[in-house]
Write an enzyme that holds these catalytic residues in place. Structure first.
Site, PDB file in Angstrom:
ATOM      1  N   THR A  13       0.658  -1.247   0.041  1.00 15.00           N
ATOM      2  CA  THR A  13       0.030  -0.075  -0.154  1.00 15.00           C
ATOM      3  C   THR A  13       0.636   1.162  -0.160  1.00 15.00           C
ATOM      4  O   THR A  13       0.362   2.148  -0.054  1.00 15.00           O
ATOM      5  CB  THR A  13      -0.909  -0.102   1.428  1.00 15.00           C
ATOM      6  N   GLY A  14       2.250   0.952   0.000  1.00 12.65           N
ATOM      7  CA  GLY A  14       3.082   2.089   0.245  1.00 12.65           C
ATOM      8  C   GLY A  14       3.392   2.965  -0.997  1.00 12.65           C
ATOM      9  O   GLY A  14       3.005   2.482  -2.251  1.00 12.65           O
ATOM     10  N   VAL A  16       6.185   2.984  -2.699  1.00 15.27           N
ATOM     11  CA  VAL A  16       7.162   2.155  -3.425  1.00 15.27           C
ATOM     12  C   VAL A  16       6.408   1.153  -3.961  1.00 15.27           C
ATOM     13  O   VAL A  16       6.435   0.464  -5.004  1.00 15.27           O
ATOM     14  CB  VAL A  16       8.401   1.764  -2.635  1.00 15.27           C
ATOM     15  N   SER A  42      -4.038  -1.989   7.237  1.00 17.49           N
ATOM     16  CA  SER A  42      -4.695  -2.123   5.829  1.00 17.49           C
ATOM     17  C   SER A  42      -5.398  -3.373   5.387  1.00 17.49           C
ATOM     18  O   SER A  42      -5.782  -3.763   4.210  1.00 17.49           O
ATOM     19  CB  SER A  42      -3.536  -1.867   4.663  1.00 17.49           C
ATOM     20  N   ARG A 101      21.870  -3.817   3.610  1.00 16.19           N
ATOM     21  CA  ARG A 101      22.676  -3.340   2.277  1.00 16.19           C
ATOM     22  C   ARG A 101      24.074  -3.619   2.495  1.00 16.19           C
ATOM     23  O   ARG A 101      24.919  -3.808   1.854  1.00 16.19           O
ATOM     24  CB  ARG A 101      22.230  -1.874   2.146  1.00 16.19           C
ATOM     25  N   CYS A 130      17.978   5.146  -3.130  1.00 12.72           N
ATOM     26  CA  CYS A 130      17.502   5.677  -4.179  1.00 12.72           C
ATOM     27  C   CYS A 130      18.599   6.665  -4.914  1.00 12.72           C
ATOM     28  O   CYS A 130      18.869   6.713  -6.077  1.00 12.72           O
ATOM     29  CB  CYS A 130      16.190   6.774  -3.897  1.00 12.72           C
ATOM     30  N   GLN A 157      16.396  16.021  -3.046  1.00 14.92           N
ATOM     31  CA  GLN A 157      15.852  14.946  -2.887  1.00 14.92           C
ATOM     32  C   GLN A 157      14.217  15.336  -2.689  1.00 14.92           C
ATOM     33  O   GLN A 157      13.985  16.136  -1.934  1.00 14.92           O
ATOM     34  CB  GLN A 157      16.265  13.964  -1.695  1.00 14.92           C
ATOM     35  N   HIS A 243      14.694  12.641  -7.651  1.00 17.13           N
ATOM     36  CA  HIS A 243      15.790  13.201  -7.036  1.00 17.13           C
ATOM     37  C   HIS A 243      16.865  13.862  -8.131  1.00 17.13           C
ATOM     38  O   HIS A 243      16.878  13.221  -9.095  1.00 17.13           O
ATOM     39  CB  HIS A 243      16.592  12.161  -6.313  1.00 17.13           C
TER      40      HIS A 243
HETATM   41  P1  NAP Z   1       5.050   4.419   2.607  1.00 21.24           P
HETATM   42  O1  NAP Z   1       4.415   5.110   1.443  1.00 21.24           O
HETATM   43  O2  NAP Z   1       4.966   5.046   4.030  1.00 21.24           O
HETATM   44  O3  NAP Z   1       4.833   3.001   2.978  1.00 21.24           O
HETATM   45  C1  NAP Z   1       5.004   2.032   3.878  1.00 21.24           C
HETATM   46  C2  NAP Z   1       4.486   0.678   3.540  1.00 21.24           C
HETATM   47  O4  NAP Z   1       4.920  -0.026   4.701  1.00 21.24           O
HETATM   48  C3  NAP Z   1       3.081   0.466   3.608  1.00 21.24           C
HETATM   49  O5  NAP Z   1       2.595  -0.534   2.715  1.00 21.24           O
HETATM   50  C4  NAP Z   1       2.906   0.041   5.040  1.00 21.24           C
HETATM   51  O6  NAP Z   1       1.433  -0.471   5.297  1.00 21.24           O
HETATM   52  C5  NAP Z   1       3.762  -0.706   5.190  1.00 21.24           C
HETATM   53  N1  NAP Z   1       3.950  -0.918   6.549  1.00 21.24           N
HETATM   54  C6  NAP Z   1       4.260  -0.153   7.590  1.00 21.24           C
HETATM   55  N2  NAP Z   1       4.309  -0.561   8.925  1.00 21.24           N
HETATM   56  C7  NAP Z   1       4.103  -2.119   8.888  1.00 21.24           C
HETATM   57  C8  NAP Z   1       3.901  -2.953   9.469  1.00 21.24           C
HETATM   58  N3  NAP Z   1       4.210  -2.992  11.013  1.00 21.24           N
HETATM   59  N4  NAP Z   1       3.885  -4.350   8.922  1.00 21.24           N
HETATM   60  C9  NAP Z   1       3.625  -4.431   7.731  1.00 21.24           C
HETATM   61  N5  NAP Z   1       3.636  -3.254   6.716  1.00 21.24           N
HETATM   62  C10 NAP Z   1       3.825  -1.950   7.225  1.00 21.24           C
HETATM   63  O7  NAP Z   1       6.860   4.290   2.605  1.00 21.24           O
HETATM   64  P2  NAP Z   1       7.479   4.201   1.124  1.00 21.24           P
HETATM   65  O8  NAP Z   1       8.142   5.295   0.604  1.00 21.24           O
HETATM   66  O9  NAP Z   1       6.829   3.062   0.214  1.00 21.24           O
HETATM   67  O10 NAP Z   1       8.558   3.189   1.518  1.00 21.24           O
HETATM   68  C11 NAP Z   1       8.601   1.897   2.203  1.00 21.24           C
HETATM   69  C12 NAP Z   1      10.295   1.444   2.606  1.00 21.24           C
HETATM   70  O11 NAP Z   1      10.777   1.497   1.284  1.00 21.24           O
HETATM   71  C13 NAP Z   1      10.894   2.469   3.190  1.00 21.24           C
HETATM   72  O12 NAP Z   1      10.918   2.332   4.791  1.00 21.24           O
HETATM   73  C14 NAP Z   1      12.506   2.323   2.926  1.00 21.24           C
HETATM   74  O13 NAP Z   1      12.984   1.054   3.840  1.00 21.24           O
HETATM   75  C15 NAP Z   1      12.322   1.662   1.565  1.00 21.24           C
HETATM   76  N6  NAP Z   1      12.542   2.716   0.577  1.00 21.24           N
HETATM   77  C16 NAP Z   1      13.779   2.400  -0.033  1.00 21.24           C
HETATM   78  C17 NAP Z   1      14.068   3.361  -1.087  1.00 21.24           C
HETATM   79  C18 NAP Z   1      15.281   3.146  -1.825  1.00 21.24           C
HETATM   80  O14 NAP Z   1      16.004   4.170  -1.701  1.00 21.24           O
HETATM   81  N7  NAP Z   1      15.532   2.198  -2.544  1.00 21.24           N
HETATM   82  C19 NAP Z   1      13.189   4.524  -1.333  1.00 21.24           C
HETATM   83  C20 NAP Z   1      12.226   4.797  -0.634  1.00 21.24           C
HETATM   84  C21 NAP Z   1      11.711   3.639   0.443  1.00 21.24           C
HETATM   85  P3  NAP Z   1       0.051   0.371   5.830  1.00 21.24           P
HETATM   86  O15 NAP Z   1      -0.259   0.804   4.536  1.00 21.24           O
HETATM   87  O16 NAP Z   1      -0.648  -0.765   6.291  1.00 21.24           O
HETATM   88  O17 NAP Z   1       0.678   1.008   6.743  1.00 21.24           O
HETATM   89  N1  12T Z   2      15.244   8.257   4.819  1.00 21.01           N
HETATM   90  O1  12T Z   2      15.915   3.286   1.904  1.00 21.01           O
HETATM   91  O2  12T Z   2      13.637   9.878   3.640  1.00 21.01           O
HETATM   92  O3  12T Z   2      17.456   3.975   3.310  1.00 21.01           O
HETATM   93  O4  12T Z   2      14.097   9.977   1.457  1.00 21.01           O
HETATM   94  C1  12T Z   2      15.018   5.967   1.306  1.00 21.01           C
HETATM   95  C2  12T Z   2      14.713   7.374   1.272  1.00 21.01           C
HETATM   96  C3  12T Z   2      15.678   6.405   3.741  1.00 21.01           C
HETATM   97  C4  12T Z   2      16.650   4.174   2.525  1.00 21.01           C
HETATM   98  C5  12T Z   2      14.045   9.537   2.671  1.00 21.01           C
HETATM   99  C6  12T Z   2      15.361   7.547   3.604  1.00 21.01           C
HETATM  100  C7  12T Z   2      15.921   5.350   2.534  1.00 21.01           C
HETATM  101  C8  12T Z   2      14.690   7.972   2.583  1.00 21.01           C
END
Ligand code: NAP
Ligand code: 12T
Length: 339
Positions: A13-14, A16, A42, A101, A130, A157, A243
């Site tokens: 649902t997030g 990404v 969710s 990582r 990212c 960013q 970014h």
């Molecule tokens: P987001 O929009 O806040 O989405 C977070 C997702 O994680 C939602 O689907 C949420 O579900 C789920 N979640 C949160 N708490 C949970 C729990 N206790 N159990 C199960 N699911 C849970 O954040 P996002 O930007 O998509 O980022 C998600 C993660 O991806 C980040 O924390 C980071 O580690 C990683 N990320 C990586 C990069 C990268 O640089 N490669 C970039 C961005 C993010 P609900 O909707 O139910 O709360």
């Molecule tokens: N804090 O996946 O806030 O290590 O833009 C990615 C994005 C951590 C990560 C951000 C962050 C990560 C952010």
């Protein structure tokens, strides 16, 4: 090779996870069953997939029976808690969080740069940050041609890197500013609308932020050059998505800006947009919705020997996160690396 692969998306649902589902469909990944996992908040909601809908289930240690590939994007805490269960259930995990990582036993991969590292995975593969991904794609042709001694990078960013709540905050604060409403500050330590913050992730004792530390360490690991000089300043800007990075690179052997432009034109994953006579250069709105890394403003740094300046822009939710993860999955399938 199987005909189709069962996929779980943790964090479906997030910001990404939503793009991961879209890309599995758009890129024609051979998907069998798809499981959408998120928090219990969710569970029962529906997310769109391939013209239909799938029901969101709560992420638990039992979510991975029969799953071939688990794409994790639910934060580092959830990756640490549940990725081992997914691996034990026989899935290969591609983890978007920072949890694994820098683990020496976990490949950290950008397919255009170090796909060979996928060959030694043991069930867990890490997707880089990212900011790291777009920089290493842009610098790979330079590394291969003339070597890199030192990188000085400043990032700009977008808020989508923080997730959906930050996207909502920039929207709400912008609206409040324009309509004389009350600006509420919740996600970042300061207002982000009409402002910039030289602060991403938490501060270390040496004055660097964790985003800067990740960018430095991940770049060295992906390039396989542990002593490469890298320094960074990471800045949050009031942009919704994509970014941008100002990259100064000092090479080991000399190379002209013209030669670098030519190398980039032939490099996978790079689009060169670099024509000052028509005001052409990469911008966040240009990159949004694409899987490419855009490079422009390629020019000699006349203040030092063997130095260049570049401007690098990419969609952080696509190549910076979901697209890179799906490309890793595609490589695993094509090279029969899913065992
Ligand atoms: P987001 O929009 O806040 O989405 C977070 C997702 O994680 C939602 O689907 C949420 O579900 C789920 N979640 C949160 N708490 C949970 C729990 N206790 N159990 C199960 N699911 C849970 O954040 P996002 O930007 O998509 O980022 C998600 C993660 O991806 C980040 O924390 C980071 O580690 C990683 N990320 C990586 C990069 C990268 O640089 N490669 C970039 C961005 C993010 P609900 O909707 O139910 O709360
Ligand atoms: N804090 O996946 O806030 O290590 O833009 C990615 C994005 C951590 C990560 C951000 C962050 C990560 C952010």
């Amino acid at each position: 090779m199987a005909d189709t692969y069962n996929i779980a998306v943790a964090g479906a649902t997030g910001a990404v996870g939503t793009v991961m589902l879209t890309l599995l469909e758009q890129r024609g990944f051979p998907v069998g069953k798809v499981r959408a996992l998120a928090s219990e908040r969710s569970a029962g909601q529906k997310v769109p997939f391939a013209g239909g809908e799938i029901e969101v289930e709560e992420l638990t240690a039992e979510s991975f029976e029969g799953i071939d590939i688990a794409l994790f994007s639910a934060g580092a805490a959830r990756s640490k808690e549940f990725a081992p269960a997914a691996v034990n259930a026989g899935a290969v995990v591609i983890d978007n969080s920072s949890a694994f990582r820098m683990d020496p036993g976990v490949p950290l991969v950008v397919p255009e740069v170090n796909p060979e590292d996928l060959k030694w995975h043991e069930g867990l593969i890490a997707n880089p940050n990212c900011s790291t991904i777009q920089m290493v794609v842009a610098l790979k042709p330079i590394l291969d041609a003339v070597g890199i001694r030192r990188i000085v990078v400043t990032t700009f960013q977008s808020v989508s890197g923080t997730g959906n709540p930050a996207i909502e905050e920039l929207f709400a604060q912008s609206e409040a500013m324009l309509e004389s409403g009350e600006v509420k500050v919740e996600i970042y330590p300061h207002q982000i609308a009409f402002n910039i913050l030289p602060h991403i992730d938490y501060f270390h004792d040496n004055g660097y932020t964790n985003e800067e530390v990740k960018l430095i360490k991940e770049t060295r690991k992906i390039f396989g050059v542990p002593d490469m000089g890298v320094t960074a300043t990471c800045v949050r800007v009031p942009v919704f998505n994509s970014h941008s990075e100002s990259v100064n690179v000092q090479t080991i052997r000399p190379v002209s800006a013209e030669e670098v432009r030519r190398l980039m034109l032939d490099a996978p994953g790079i689009k060169v947009v670099d024509d000052p006579t028509t005001n052409s250069y990469p911008m966040p709105l240009m990159a949004e919705g694409t899987d490419d890394v855009f490079v422009g403003r390629i020019r000699a740094d006349e203040s030092a020997d063997n130095a260049l300046n570049l401007w690098v822009v990419s969609d952080n939710l696509r190549k910076g996160a979901a697209a890179n993860a799906v490309q890793i999955a595609e490589y695993l399938v094509e090279h029969e690396l899913l065992e």
